[in-house]
Design a protein around this motif. Structure first.
Motif, PDB file in Angstrom:
ATOM      1  N   ALA A 299      31.820   3.636   6.847  1.00 23.65           N
ATOM      2  CA  ALA A 299      32.932   4.443   6.336  1.00 23.65           C
ATOM      3  C   ALA A 299      32.783   4.666   4.835  1.00 23.65           C
ATOM      4  O   ALA A 299      32.948   5.792   4.331  1.00 23.65           O
ATOM      5  N   HIS A 300      32.463   3.614   4.106  1.00 27.38           N
ATOM      6  CA  HIS A 300      32.319   3.732   2.655  1.00 27.38           C
ATOM      7  C   HIS A 300      31.110   4.597   2.305  1.00 27.38           C
ATOM      8  O   HIS A 300      31.174   5.420   1.371  1.00 27.38           O
ATOM      9  N   LEU A 301      30.023   4.459   3.040  1.00 29.53           N
ATOM     10  CA  LEU A 301      28.834   5.266   2.778  1.00 29.53           C
ATOM     11  C   LEU A 301      29.113   6.748   3.006  1.00 29.53           C
ATOM     12  O   LEU A 301      28.650   7.605   2.245  1.00 29.53           O
ATOM     13  N   ILE A 302      29.863   7.072   4.051  1.00 31.76           N
ATOM     14  CA  ILE A 302      30.226   8.465   4.311  1.00 31.76           C
ATOM     15  C   ILE A 302      31.005   9.032   3.133  1.00 31.76           C
ATOM     16  O   ILE A 302      30.753  10.148   2.668  1.00 31.76           O
ATOM     17  N   GLU A 303      31.948   8.254   2.625  1.00 32.89           N
ATOM     18  CA  GLU A 303      32.808   8.745   1.549  1.00 32.89           C
ATOM     19  C   GLU A 303      32.066   8.844   0.225  1.00 32.89           C
ATOM     20  O   GLU A 303      32.267   9.790  -0.540  1.00 32.89           O
ATOM     21  N   VAL A 304      31.206   7.887  -0.061  1.00 26.31           N
ATOM     22  CA  VAL A 304      30.464   7.915  -1.317  1.00 26.31           C
ATOM     23  C   VAL A 304      29.447   9.053  -1.332  1.00 26.31           C
ATOM     24  O   VAL A 304      29.314   9.783  -2.326  1.00 26.31           O
ATOM     25  N   HIS A 305      28.724   9.215  -0.224  1.00 23.75           N
ATOM     26  CA  HIS A 305      27.632  10.189  -0.192  1.00 23.75           C
ATOM     27  C   HIS A 305      28.032  11.536   0.420  1.00 23.75           C
ATOM     28  O   HIS A 305      27.227  12.471   0.401  1.00 23.75           O
ATOM     29  N   GLY A 306      29.220  11.634   0.970  1.00 20.92           N
ATOM     30  CA  GLY A 306      29.638  12.883   1.570  1.00 20.92           C
ATOM     31  C   GLY A 306      28.761  13.310   2.736  1.00 20.92           C
ATOM     32  O   GLY A 306      28.636  14.500   3.021  1.00 20.92           O
ATOM     33  N   GLY A 307      28.147  12.356   3.408  1.00 19.05           N
ATOM     34  CA  GLY A 307      27.246  12.664   4.513  1.00 19.05           C
ATOM     35  C   GLY A 307      25.807  12.862   4.077  1.00 19.05           C
ATOM     36  O   GLY A 307      24.912  12.911   4.924  1.00 19.05           O
TER      37      GLY A 307
END
Length: 421
Positions: A299-307
């Motif tokens: 979840a955090h990786l999705i938000e930090v990197h925007g996918g």
């Protein structure tokens, strides 16, 4: 010109619940139940890459991996102290063959039993035991959301059984393992927190145990040179801990990684090792989680990197774009070479639209290999990087070798600084 956003700016732009569904990473179904997301193929690829990274990092750091069941007898959690201090967060017991069994809320009691199943000498210590294992929390429906608050959790957990003299070094090494993982993942902590007991009866009543454990963790943090806040009321029921906090775009904090010192459970489970004097001694149990739950980490990786994940973590690492039907065979062959090398690649042919449309559709893929007639004749590719850079036409073998090396190194760099405009 590509402008780098800060982590706070990036996370402000993205909500993992919305983006995760749009990108086909995960979803939910009311028939499965609230707080029980399932992973789609793209999300499963991200999760698998993350789990393999953690397992490999742990192996290199001297950890031995185990598997343990997600069920345990109620008596197990009575001994560990979870039942008296944590039962409101556990699922109700199930009657099974005249016994009561529980979906486990934690892996540490299982690992204590695995340690206890064999005799141990001081020469074996520290013994580092790791597992990516399932556990369950009876979260209230009102707090469930996306991947951050779920009822079925895949936890990156480990327990180090060591002597008292070894405990500080093991805790410091765990913090270093966390630091390296954050570098590979392209994330950073919001702050470090020394979580101490607060008022109330949810903690094990042993003041001297708490004093010793807290002093040890303070020394570890001071020696590591990281700034931290001491916060009362955030400790585990059995001991203090170092929490590595992350923050979302709204500034809401959550714990991702932890290092804990536990004198309590070794005593409860009567754990021991044989010292150099031939007598029994009590080990210290250091709890350590590099990325916490896989769900919260993704979840955090999705938000930090925007996918737009680091290349080693991306669900599709390279997309091959044949200019015309005549290059389709070369494109298919290149994908087969990628797969043989361990890369995740696919062809986006003319059936998906014009070349420009296909380039735009693959904007989150780290590498786009365009093959026209000239490239097909020379076994070459025209490589586009996700950040907008375009490289000179290069031999396909050179491209795959370099991408493979960057992925194997878990680098956050796409290529280097020598790319063309």
């Amino acid at each position: 010109m590509v402008t780098r956003l800060t982590v706070r700016e990036e996370t402000t732009m993205h909500d993992h619940r919305k983006l995760g569904r749009e990108l086909g990473l995960f979803d939910t179904d009311p028939l499965m139940g609230a707080g029980l997301p399932y992973w789609l193929p793209e999300g499963a690829a991200v999760r698998h890459a993350l789990e393999e990274y953690i397992r490999d990092a742990e192996r290199r750091a001297g950890y031995q991996h185990v598997y343990s069941p997600v069920l345990g007898k109620r008596e197990l959690y009575e001994i560990s102290g979870h039942w008296s201090h944590y039962s409101e967060d556990m699922f109700p017991p199930m009657d099974l063959g005249g016994e009561q069994v529980v979906l486990r809320p934690s892996l540490c009691p299982h690992h204590a039993l695995i340690y206890r199943s064999r005799a141990h000498s001081y020469r074996e210590l520290p013994l580092r035991m790791a597992e990516l294992g399932g556990m369950y929390r009876s979260e209230l429906s009102g707090v469930l959301g996306g991947l951050t608050r779920v009822r079925a959790i895949q936890l990156n957990d480990a327990h180090i059984f060591c002597t008292l003299d070894q405990a500080a070094d093991e805790a410091r090494a765990a913090l270093e393992l966390i630091r390296r993982a954050y570098g590979a993942l392209g994330i950073r902590p919001a702050r470090y927190r020394l979580s101490l007991p607060g008022p109330g009866g949810k903690y094990v009543a042993d003041p001297e145990m708490w004093r010793r454990a807290a002093a040890l963790l303070r020394d570890v943090l001071d020696a590591s040179g990281v700034p931290y806040d001491a916060v009362e009321g955030e400790a585990a029921f059995y001991g203090p801990k170092i929490d590595v906090q992350i923050a979302d775009g709204a500034g809401r904090e959550a714990t991702l990684s932890t290092v804990q010192v536990d004198f309590h459970q070794p005593e409860r489970f009567d754990l021991h090792y044989i010292g150099p004097d031939g007598a029994k001694h009590r080990p210290v149990m250091v709890h350590r989680s590099v990325i916490g739950s896989v769900e919260r980490a993704v979840a955090h990786l999705i938000e930090v990197h925007g996918g737009a994940f680091p290349a080693w973590l991306a669900p599709t690492q390279l997309v091959v774009l044949p200019v015309s039907e005549a290059e389709s065979g070369r494109a298919d062959a290149l994908v087969r070479r990628c797969v043989a090398q361990g890369l995740r690649a696919e062809v986006a042919g003319q059936e998906r639209g014009t070349l420009g449309a296909r380039v735009r559709a693959a904007r989150l893929v780290p590498y786009q290999a365009v093959i026209g007639a000239k490239e097909a004749d020379g076994d070459q590719v025209a490589l586009r990087l996700r950040d907008g850079r375009r490289l000179d036409v290069l031999p396909a073998a050179e491209v795959l070798s370099r991408i493979g090396a960057l992925v194997a190194a878990h680098s956050t760099e796409l290529w280097g600084t020598e790319a063309l405009a």
